[in-house]
Scaffold this active site. Sequence first.
Site, PDB file in Angstrom:
ATOM      1  N   SER A 138      33.866 158.884  34.296  1.00 45.56           N
ATOM      2  CA  SER A 138      35.132 159.358  34.844  1.00 45.56           C
ATOM      3  C   SER A 138      34.968 160.773  35.399  1.00 45.56           C
ATOM      4  CB  SER A 138      36.205 159.322  33.755  1.00 45.56           C
ATOM      5  OG  SER A 138      37.427 159.774  34.259  1.00 45.56           O
ATOM      6  N   GLY A 141      38.010 162.892  35.600  1.00 48.43           N
ATOM      7  CA  GLY A 141      38.661 163.089  34.306  1.00 48.43           C
ATOM      8  C   GLY A 141      37.760 163.806  33.322  1.00 48.43           C
ATOM      9  N   CYS A 142      37.010 163.036  32.563  1.00 48.18           N
ATOM     10  CA  CYS A 142      36.209 163.591  31.475  1.00 48.18           C
ATOM     11  C   CYS A 142      35.076 164.497  31.949  1.00 48.18           C
ATOM     12  CB  CYS A 142      35.651 162.463  30.609  1.00 48.18           C
ATOM     13  SG  CYS A 142      36.965 161.485  29.834  1.00 48.18           S
ATOM     14  N   VAL A 143      34.375 164.113  33.002  1.00 45.87           N
ATOM     15  CA  VAL A 143      33.262 164.939  33.487  1.00 45.87           C
ATOM     16  C   VAL A 143      33.798 166.280  33.980  1.00 45.87           C
ATOM     17  CG1 VAL A 143      31.416 165.123  35.194  1.00 45.87           C
ATOM     18  CG2 VAL A 143      31.807 162.952  34.019  1.00 45.87           C
ATOM     19  N   THR A 146      35.124 168.436  31.041  1.00 48.56           N
ATOM     20  CA  THR A 146      34.013 168.974  30.252  1.00 48.56           C
ATOM     21  C   THR A 146      33.298 170.085  31.008  1.00 48.56           C
ATOM     22  OG1 THR A 146      33.757 166.887  29.057  1.00 48.56           O
ATOM     23  CG2 THR A 146      31.858 168.369  29.076  1.00 48.56           C
TER      24      THR A 146
END
Length: 168
Positions: A138, A141-143, A146
Amino acid sequence: MAITMGSFDLNWGIVCAAYWKQGSPLDLSHNPEGAASPDSMRRLVESARRGNAPVVWAQVRYNHPQMLDGGVQAKKTKTILAWQDGDTRGLDALMPGLEPQPEDVLVLKRNPSAFFGTTLSTELRLLNVDTLVICGVSTSGCVRATAMDAVCNGFRPMCFVSPDEVKL
């Protein structure tokens, strides 16, 4: 997941079947680049292991029966039920070749960022990591979350993109 090469670290999320299982609300296997991404990720993990770089995985997990540990995201995005303890669809099954090994670090998360509300920053510092190579599924989103939190925590993030995925 996170892989560390000297002062480098590859941060990586657990790659699960939800993204490649027909019928899953998150299935992206119809997209050629998406379908090829597990192989790219496997090559990256294998390279890190060959270079004796630590690998750190971030795994989404919710365990409250009413998803209270999912916060606002659980109210807005029902697809995260795939990572709730007791979900029987098997969408959280790990992809072959992308499973944590005993020597790897596993960080459990409940938010898009692998840093927010986890021990990731502390564990990376204990590994003497200053640079992260981040990859996952994602990107928006997540990448992204982070990578942004990596900067906020004093790390240098780099996002891995397979050469097959770059369109010029």
